[in-house]
Design an enzyme around this catalytic site. Structure first.
Site, PDB file in Angstrom:
ATOM      1  N   GLY A  20     -16.802 -18.335  -5.787  1.00 50.66           N
ATOM      2  CA  GLY A  20     -15.399 -18.062  -5.460  1.00 50.66           C
ATOM      3  C   GLY A  20     -14.435 -19.075  -6.082  1.00 50.66           C
ATOM      4  O   GLY A  20     -13.269 -18.753  -6.321  1.00 50.66           O
ATOM      5  N   GLU A  43     -13.865 -17.814  -9.463  1.00 44.84           N
ATOM      6  CA  GLU A  43     -13.059 -16.595  -9.314  1.00 44.84           C
ATOM      7  C   GLU A  43     -11.604 -16.937  -8.991  1.00 44.84           C
ATOM      8  O   GLU A  43     -10.672 -16.302  -9.501  1.00 44.84           O
ATOM      9  CB  GLU A  43     -13.659 -15.717  -8.210  1.00 44.84           C
ATOM     10  CG  GLU A  43     -15.026 -15.170  -8.607  1.00 44.84           C
ATOM     11  CD  GLU A  43     -15.762 -14.532  -7.451  1.00 44.84           C
ATOM     12  OE1 GLU A  43     -16.026 -15.226  -6.437  1.00 44.84           O
ATOM     13  OE2 GLU A  43     -16.079 -13.337  -7.549  1.00 44.84           O
ATOM     14  N   GLU A  57     -23.912 -16.844  -7.494  1.00 44.25           N
ATOM     15  CA  GLU A  57     -24.198 -16.005  -6.319  1.00 44.25           C
ATOM     16  C   GLU A  57     -25.591 -15.400  -6.365  1.00 44.25           C
ATOM     17  O   GLU A  57     -26.209 -15.162  -5.332  1.00 44.25           O
ATOM     18  CB  GLU A  57     -23.144 -14.893  -6.190  1.00 44.25           C
ATOM     19  CG  GLU A  57     -21.765 -15.372  -5.748  1.00 44.25           C
ATOM     20  CD  GLU A  57     -20.851 -15.808  -6.897  1.00 44.25           C
ATOM     21  OE1 GLU A  57     -21.356 -16.020  -8.017  1.00 44.25           O
ATOM     22  OE2 GLU A  57     -19.642 -15.929  -6.647  1.00 44.25           O
TER      23      GLU A  57
HETATM   24  N1  CAA Z   1     -20.087 -23.464   1.010  1.00 48.46           N
HETATM   25  C1  CAA Z   1     -20.193 -24.308   2.052  1.00 48.46           C
HETATM   26  N2  CAA Z   1     -20.457 -25.625   1.926  1.00 48.46           N
HETATM   27  C2  CAA Z   1     -20.630 -26.100   0.684  1.00 48.46           C
HETATM   28  C3  CAA Z   1     -20.534 -25.296  -0.461  1.00 48.46           C
HETATM   29  C4  CAA Z   1     -20.224 -23.916  -0.262  1.00 48.46           C
HETATM   30  N3  CAA Z   1     -20.058 -23.050  -1.282  1.00 48.46           N
HETATM   31  N4  CAA Z   1     -20.756 -26.054  -1.550  1.00 48.46           N
HETATM   32  C5  CAA Z   1     -20.987 -27.303  -1.109  1.00 48.46           C
HETATM   33  N5  CAA Z   1     -20.904 -27.330   0.239  1.00 48.46           N
HETATM   34  C6  CAA Z   1     -21.118 -28.485   1.127  1.00 48.46           C
HETATM   35  C7  CAA Z   1     -22.580 -28.877   1.203  1.00 48.46           C
HETATM   36  O1  CAA Z   1     -23.255 -28.063   2.138  1.00 48.46           O
HETATM   37  C8  CAA Z   1     -22.476 -30.311   1.629  1.00 48.46           C
HETATM   38  O2  CAA Z   1     -22.193 -30.367   3.011  1.00 48.46           O
HETATM   39  P1  CAA Z   1     -23.070 -31.363   3.977  1.00 48.46           P
HETATM   40  O3  CAA Z   1     -22.682 -32.740   3.477  1.00 48.46           O
HETATM   41  O4  CAA Z   1     -22.558 -31.049   5.327  1.00 48.46           O
HETATM   42  O5  CAA Z   1     -24.499 -31.043   3.718  1.00 48.46           O
HETATM   43  C9  CAA Z   1     -21.217 -30.808   0.906  1.00 48.46           C
HETATM   44  O6  CAA Z   1     -20.471 -29.623   0.567  1.00 48.46           O
HETATM   45  C10 CAA Z   1     -21.530 -31.527  -0.386  1.00 48.46           C
HETATM   46  O7  CAA Z   1     -22.352 -30.705  -1.185  1.00 48.46           O
HETATM   47  P2  CAA Z   1     -23.774 -31.177  -1.795  1.00 48.46           P
HETATM   48  O8  CAA Z   1     -24.391 -32.235  -0.955  1.00 48.46           O
HETATM   49  O9  CAA Z   1     -24.578 -29.956  -2.064  1.00 48.46           O
HETATM   50  O10 CAA Z   1     -23.244 -31.846  -3.167  1.00 48.46           O
HETATM   51  P3  CAA Z   1     -24.045 -32.011  -4.523  1.00 48.46           P
HETATM   52  O11 CAA Z   1     -23.225 -32.902  -5.375  1.00 48.46           O
HETATM   53  O12 CAA Z   1     -25.466 -32.388  -4.258  1.00 48.46           O
HETATM   54  O13 CAA Z   1     -24.083 -30.525  -5.171  1.00 48.46           O
HETATM   55  C11 CAA Z   1     -23.143 -28.382  -5.827  1.00 48.46           C
HETATM   56  C12 CAA Z   1     -22.908 -29.901  -5.586  1.00 48.46           C
HETATM   57  C13 CAA Z   1     -24.083 -28.194  -7.030  1.00 48.46           C
HETATM   58  C14 CAA Z   1     -21.811 -27.750  -6.125  1.00 48.46           C
HETATM   59  C15 CAA Z   1     -23.787 -27.758  -4.570  1.00 48.46           C
HETATM   60  O14 CAA Z   1     -23.027 -28.143  -3.428  1.00 48.46           O
HETATM   61  C16 CAA Z   1     -23.860 -26.261  -4.575  1.00 48.46           C
HETATM   62  O15 CAA Z   1     -24.717 -25.698  -5.245  1.00 48.46           O
HETATM   63  N6  CAA Z   1     -22.972 -25.597  -3.804  1.00 48.46           N
HETATM   64  C17 CAA Z   1     -22.994 -24.160  -3.661  1.00 48.46           C
HETATM   65  C18 CAA Z   1     -22.467 -23.436  -4.908  1.00 48.46           C
HETATM   66  C19 CAA Z   1     -22.536 -21.944  -4.702  1.00 48.46           C
HETATM   67  O16 CAA Z   1     -23.593 -21.372  -4.540  1.00 48.46           O
HETATM   68  N7  CAA Z   1     -21.372 -21.272  -4.753  1.00 48.46           N
HETATM   69  C20 CAA Z   1     -21.269 -19.838  -4.552  1.00 48.46           C
HETATM   70  C21 CAA Z   1     -20.935 -19.543  -3.139  1.00 48.46           C
HETATM   71  S1  CAA Z   1     -21.026 -17.796  -2.756  1.00 48.46           S
HETATM   72  C22 CAA Z   1     -19.583 -17.143  -3.315  1.00 48.46           C
HETATM   73  O17 CAA Z   1     -18.725 -17.839  -3.825  1.00 48.46           O
HETATM   74  C23 CAA Z   1     -19.445 -15.650  -3.098  1.00 48.46           C
HETATM   75  C24 CAA Z   1     -18.190 -15.025  -3.585  1.00 48.46           C
HETATM   76  O18 CAA Z   1     -18.000 -14.831  -4.765  1.00 48.46           O
HETATM   77  C25 CAA Z   1     -17.231 -14.559  -2.626  1.00 48.46           C
END
Ligand code: CAA
Length: 261
Positions: free
Chosen positions: A112, A115, A135
């Site tokens: 997102g 996006e 995703e």
């Molecule tokens: N949603 C909720 N929380 C999130 C998040 C997300 N998309 N991305 C990161 N966070 C949170 C983590 O859970 C973490 O929280 P805690 O400290 O409470 O555990 C905090 O943010 C820090 O993140 P990381 O410890 O994971 O940080 P990192 O530096 O190790 O990694 C990252 C960074 C690679 C961006 C990793 O956080 C990640 O892969 N995040 C998810 C990315 C993702 O999959 N995005 C797509 C979401 S789905 C979507 O967007 C659908 C749509 O189109 C509508």
């Protein structure tokens, strides 16, 4: 208006610019319902304020936004998503802003977040920016326009590669692919974005809104229809004082003073 998940500033260096910072550092600016609702409100406020000519949307150095909030979505059922028409209203509130919005992206712009950046009118990136639609790794698909906008912006082959593998693209690849218009060193990104926005805000707001509408029409219409619309709006710009002022200033070798009338 005070927000829980956003910081809105009016930079003194660039009158006419509203700078909106996404501010959920604990979640890398993940887009939850509160943030997206507040963003719609902040954008509506900027749209309604005649002293704002251009908006800059940014995040933090580490993340523009790491996606929709997975923790908010994880337990939802199909009925929940369908009934809430998840993020449709919030996306529309962004898509329908008539003033230009520049995305200034540092760090992660994923899911997102990517996006959201693509819903803006153009993207300026820090050299640290990383774009992706991961995703697929969560067993879902982009849900705020990613399959459509990324494909239009970078073409089918790269969009398929990004969306099916979930890999990230760095700033240079994103610029080469046409997703990003310019790259700046990370510590200069926001200042440079505000400068670009200040230049846009100094132009005629009427001409700016019409130019935005015309470029967006290129995505929605055939070439013949788009060119016809351009001709109509081009002609209509001659109804405004700003056209007289802009052209007179050129002839008189001075800076124009646009009034938005
Ligand atoms: N949603 C909720 N929380 C999130 C998040 C997300 N998309 N991305 C990161 N966070 C949170 C983590 O859970 C973490 O929280 P805690 O400290 O409470 O555990 C905090 O943010 C820090 O993140 P990381 O410890 O994971 O940080 P990192 O530096 O190790 O990694 C990252 C960074 C690679 C961006 C990793 O956080 C990640 O892969 N995040 C998810 C990315 C993702 O999959 N995005 C797509 C979401 S789905 C979507 O967007 C659908 C749509 O189109 C509508």
């Amino acid at each position: 208006m005070a927000f829980e998940t956003l910081i809105v500033e009016r930079p003194t260096t660039a009158p006419g610019v509203a700078l909106i910072r996404l501010n959920r550092p604990e979640a890398l600016n993940a887009l939850n319902s509160v943030l997206l609702t507040e963003l719609g409100q902040a954008l509506a406020q900027a749209q309604g304020d005649d002293t704002v000519g251009c908006i800059v949307l940014t995040g933090s150095p580490k993340a523009f936004a790491a996606g929709a909030d997975i923790k908010e979505m994880s337990d939802k059922s199909y009925a929940d998503m369908f009934k809430a028409d998840f993020f449709t209203a919030q996306a529309r509130a962004i898509e329908t802003v008539r003033k230009p919005i520049i995305a200034a992206v540092s760090g992660y712009a994923l899911g997102g977040g990517c996006e959201l950046a693509m819903m803006c009118d153009f993207i300026l990136a820090a050299d640290t920016a990383k774009f992706g639609q991961p995703e697929i790794n969560l067993g879902v698909a982009p849900g705020i326009g990613g399959t459509q906008r990324l494909t239009r912006l970078v073409g089918k082959s790269k969009a398929m590669d990004m969306i099916l593998t979930g890999r990230m693209m760095d700033a240079e690849e994103a610029e080469r692919a046409g997703l990003v218009s310019r790259i700046f060193p990370a510590d200069q990104l926001v200042d440079e974005a505000v400068k670009v926005a200040g230049k846009i805000a100094s132009q005629s707001p009427l001409a700016t809104a019409m130019n935005k509408e015309l470029v967006n029409a290129a995505y929605e219409t055939t070439l013949t229809t788009g060119v016809a619309l351009e001709r109509r709006l081009f002609h209509s710009l001659f109804a405004f004082d700003d056209q007289k002022e802009g052209m007179a200033a050129f002839v008189e070798k001075r800076k124009p003073a646009f009034k938005g009338s």
